[in-house]
Design an enzyme around this catalytic site. Structure first.
Site, PDB file in Angstrom:
ATOM      1  N   GLY A 308       0.804  -1.211   0.000  1.00  0.00           N
ATOM      2  CA  GLY A 308       0.000   0.000   0.000  1.00  0.00           C
ATOM      3  C   GLY A 308       0.839   1.264   0.000  1.00  0.00           C
ATOM      4  O   GLY A 308       2.012   1.275  -0.390  1.00  0.00           O
ATOM      5  N   SER A 309       0.246   2.348   0.480  1.00  0.00           N
ATOM      6  CA  SER A 309       0.788   3.693   0.257  1.00  0.00           C
ATOM      7  C   SER A 309       2.070   4.021   1.000  1.00  0.00           C
ATOM      8  O   SER A 309       2.649   5.091   0.773  1.00  0.00           O
ATOM      9  CB  SER A 309      -0.282   4.733   0.606  1.00  0.00           C
ATOM     10  OG  SER A 309      -1.334   4.682  -0.322  1.00  0.00           O
ATOM     11  N   VAL A 310       2.547   3.145   1.893  1.00  0.00           N
ATOM     12  CA  VAL A 310       3.869   3.376   2.480  1.00  0.00           C
ATOM     13  C   VAL A 310       4.922   3.450   1.374  1.00  0.00           C
ATOM     14  O   VAL A 310       5.932   4.157   1.499  1.00  0.00           O
ATOM     15  CB  VAL A 310       4.204   2.267   3.505  1.00  0.00           C
ATOM     16  CG1 VAL A 310       5.648   2.371   3.965  1.00  0.00           C
ATOM     17  CG2 VAL A 310       3.272   2.351   4.705  1.00  0.00           C
ATOM     18  N   LYS A 312       4.806   5.077  -1.213  1.00  0.00           N
ATOM     19  CA  LYS A 312       4.912   6.439  -1.757  1.00  0.00           C
ATOM     20  C   LYS A 312       6.143   7.162  -1.223  1.00  0.00           C
ATOM     21  O   LYS A 312       6.626   8.108  -1.847  1.00  0.00           O
ATOM     22  CB  LYS A 312       3.636   7.220  -1.446  1.00  0.00           C
ATOM     23  CG  LYS A 312       2.442   6.765  -2.274  1.00  0.00           C
ATOM     24  CD  LYS A 312       1.143   7.398  -1.809  1.00  0.00           C
ATOM     25  CE  LYS A 312      -0.040   6.802  -2.581  1.00  0.00           C
ATOM     26  NZ  LYS A 312      -1.336   7.116  -1.969  1.00  0.00           N
TER      27      LYS A 312
END
Length: 703
Positions: A308-310, A312
């Site tokens: 997921g967005s970690v 980013k």
């Protein structure tokens, strides 16, 4: 010319020598050819002498935490027996058989983890003595002592064998692993450090060879033996800090008990060296009972999932490194078309026209996708190149078995887009921690490690863990900019739940969909993997924390509350909060080891030092404590002492903090539910109530 001297030998002497020589030949021939000599059967005599070899067993090394707290050792094992025959008792005042079977069964049931009914079946047998199994087989010295304190007539113990003992049960179980006897009676390590370092922990057995008669086990006098001494196994000191591990264990227990997660992991790493300070997982197991193992996969190194967005953190950092990022640049945040796929933000969120800096704070999938395509079109390195340099898609080489590599295959543009916000690729928690080290080491990747040092049986340090730079990926300027963006996420993002009073922290959240075995993704309300990567303190990072949990039955705020409560405790323990930094040193009390000491004398002594002592159980001796030795507690702080008594009365918790209540409940295994925040103003179980732990739940309200 001189004459040579001559010696004349008498003929009689020559005849005597010749006679003796012939006699010796005759005697030797007789011995060789005869089955008996002087009435002794020489062949039987020779056959009765044999060379015997006995193994001299090496002692298996111990495992400690970084501060020398015992985590695994080898102890004598015992079997509990009950004498049932009344004839053993000759003095009614000092009975030597079980007199009151019901009371005996009731007292032993919780200690042996057996039902009273099963114990009564055994105690009612018409035999001289009976083993109280299975719970009473292979017990440790600690449990033996607890049973002895009950002073039950007719209960005794027989020495069994050596066994591996883990004093803290499920504590760091996948890190420590376990060892058990094989068919030859040797302790063999499996899983974790026990398995990875089995040879070093086992040591080398020795032997002794000697001559003996087969009719006895005694060595034949005046014969030479051949002995090689055993070399005991080395002791291993882990990088794990017991107190921080305990905090992490409580957090994953809350995920499991309160939010019904399928699995959860909470790992803390030293931001500078890569040393793993804590790694708690759910599920876990009790290494004292291998029947509790439901999976042989260590979540830290063996679980791979879409993060997921970690991710980013790394897609944004890579664009910054390539000079393709302007944080003030505006973009339309709603959606972006990639081939036949429309990329949207989480739950189709749109914030209109915003800057890329704000896009990171809001966790915009659209922004991450745009940056990935800029790297594809204009960067010397592409996003997959950076992922590779960070260590994703390959093993870190940490000292734990069964590490997997993850999957970073990116072929199509849609896969590239998804990878920029952590979908369509898979990582492991240990890979994530290694990559995050670039954010605390000026862009250098630091290899994680779990062993602080190895000490041989002579006390020599044969190995020391150390900081190892794997690669340089980002410049210090890129890292500085990412610190700014991760600060915005905590303090200017969409939720204030990640802010901790008195502690500056930077970080990034992640919410990943879970791939369906039938293709696509699961669509249930809780079918996500929530995660958080945090670094604290912001101004001089000491710890990196990475938390991930699958199917959390609660919203993002509840997930954040569990994580931030734990981080706040860790920061206080390490004196990193503004409150602890300003503490009057005259009010700091160093905790010692109180195990096996008399509870009354310990309580009196500690209360005189202005500590608030919470005694758990009605026993005479301390069998556990929290915090442990070498910890620091402030004046009027709480110290929990667990005794060997089985009757536990609940204290008055008014004024307790939530962390104090959690510590108490976790120590005794009591279910907890709570509401509000602040300090306890009411509790559902009245003070001094004797707890039925298996069937009670404590509810507290805080204000």
């Amino acid at each position: 010319m001189k004459k040579r001297a001559t010696v004349k030998i008498s003929k009689i002497i020559i005849l005597i020598v010749a006679f003796l020589f012939v006699a010796a030949i005759i005697k030797l021939s007789y011995i060789v050819l005869s089955s008996k000599v002087d009435g002794i059967d020489l062949q039987a005599k020779a056959a009765s002498i044999t060379t015997t070899e006995e193994t001299l067993y090496a002692n298996r090394g111990n495992i400690y935490d970084v501060n020398g707290e015992m985590l695994a050792t080898t102890v004598n094992a015992y079997t509990v027996i009950a004498y049932l025959d009344e004839s053993r008792t000759t003095d009614a005042e000092n009975p030597r058989h079980v007199v009151d079977k019901e009371a005996t069964a009731a007292a032993l049931a919780p200690l042996l983890e057996m039902s009273e009914e099963r114990l009564m079946e055994l105690l009612n047998k018409d035999v001289y003595q009976v083993e109280l199994g299975p719970g009473g087989r292979g017990i440790t010295e600690v449990l033996k002592r607890a049973i002895e304190e009950l002073e039950l007539p007719g209960i005794d113990f027989i020495s069994d064998s050596k066994k591996r003992y883990y004093s803290n049960s499920t504590f760091a179980s996948y890190i420590i692993g376990y060892a058990k006897e094989n068919e030859e009676g040797k302790l063999v390590g499996e899983l974790g450090v026990e398995g990875y370092y089995d040879d070093i922990l086992s040591g080398t057995n020795g032997y002794t060879k000697y001559l003996k008669y087969t009719s006895s086990n005694y060595k034949i006098p005046n014969t030479i033996d051949d002995t090689k001494k055993a070399v005991d196994g080395s002791d291993i000191y882990l990088t794990i800090d017991f107190d921080i591990q305990y905090i992490a264990e409580n957090a994953v227990k809350e995920f499991q008990d309160t939010y019904k997660t399928e699995w959860a992991i909470f790992t803390v790493m030293d931001a500078d060296t890569g040393a793993i300070v804590a790694s708690a997982t759910s599920p876990n197991f009790n290494p004292n009972d291998t029947n509790t193992i439901t999976s042989y996969m260590n979540p830290l190194v063996s679980y791979q999932y879409e993060p997921g967005s970690v991710m980013k953190i790394f897609s944004f950092a890579s664009a910054i490194e390539e000079g393709l990022y302007d944080g003030n640049e505006l973009y339309e945040s709603g959606s972006i078309q990639v081939d036949s796929e429309t990329i949207i933000n989480d739950v189709d969120k749109t914030w209109g026209t915003i800057s890329f800096d704000t896009g990171f704070a809001y966790s915009s999938n659209v922004a991450a996708t745009m940056l990935a395509f800029r790297l594809l079109e204009n960067g010397e390195k592409k996003l997959p190149d950076y992922y590779d340099a960070l260590g994703f898609g390959k093993k870190t080489g940490i000292e734990l078995a069964n590490e997997v590599s993850g999957d970073m295959e990116v072929v199509y543009k849609s896969e590239l887009a998804n990878s920029s916000f952590g979908q369509g690729i898979s990582v492991t928690p240990i890979q994530m921690l290694q990559a995050l080290s670039s954010m605390t080491n000026d862009g250098n990747i630091i290899k994680p490690y779990i062993v602080d040092k190895i000490v041989d049986s002579e006390g020599n340090v044969t190995y020391e863990g150390k900081r190892t730079v794997v690669n340089n990926v980002y410049s210090s300027q890129t890292v500085d900019k990412m610190h700014e963006l991760m600060h915005k996420m905590i303090y200017e993002g969409l939720s204030t739940a990640w802010q901790i009073e008195g502690l500056s922290m930077i970080g990034k959240t992640g919410t990943a969909q879970i791939a369906s075995p039938n293709g696509g993704y699961l669509t249930g309300e809780y079918d996500t993997i929530r995660s958080f990567a945090g670094i604290f303190p912001e101004e001089d990072p000491e710890y990196i924390v990475y938390v991930a949990a699958r199917k959390v039955e609660g919203n993002s705020v509840k997930f954040a509350n569990v994580v931030t409560d734990a981080i706040e405790e860790i920061a206080k323990h390490a004196k990193l909060t503004s409150e602890t930094k300003e503490t009057d040193l005259s009010k700091v009390i160093n905790i010692e080891n109180y195990l096996s000491k008399d509870i009354n004398s310990v309580t009196t002594m500690l209360e005189n030092r202005k500590l608030n002592i919470i005694v758990i159980g009605n026993g005479k001796y301390v069998i556990n404590q929290y915090p442990l030795k070498n910890s620091i507690v402030l004046e009027n702080g709480k110290l929990f002492l667990i005794t060997n008594g089985i009757e536990i009365k609940i204290p008055n918790m008014t004024g307790w903090s939530l962390s104090d209540v959690k510590n108490y409940c976790n120590l005794i295994g009591l279910n907890l539910e709570y509401s509000g925040y602040g300090y306890v103003v009411s509790q559902s179980i009245a003070q001094d109530t004797v707890l039925d732990i298996a069937n009670m739940t404590l509810n507290v309200h805080l204000e």
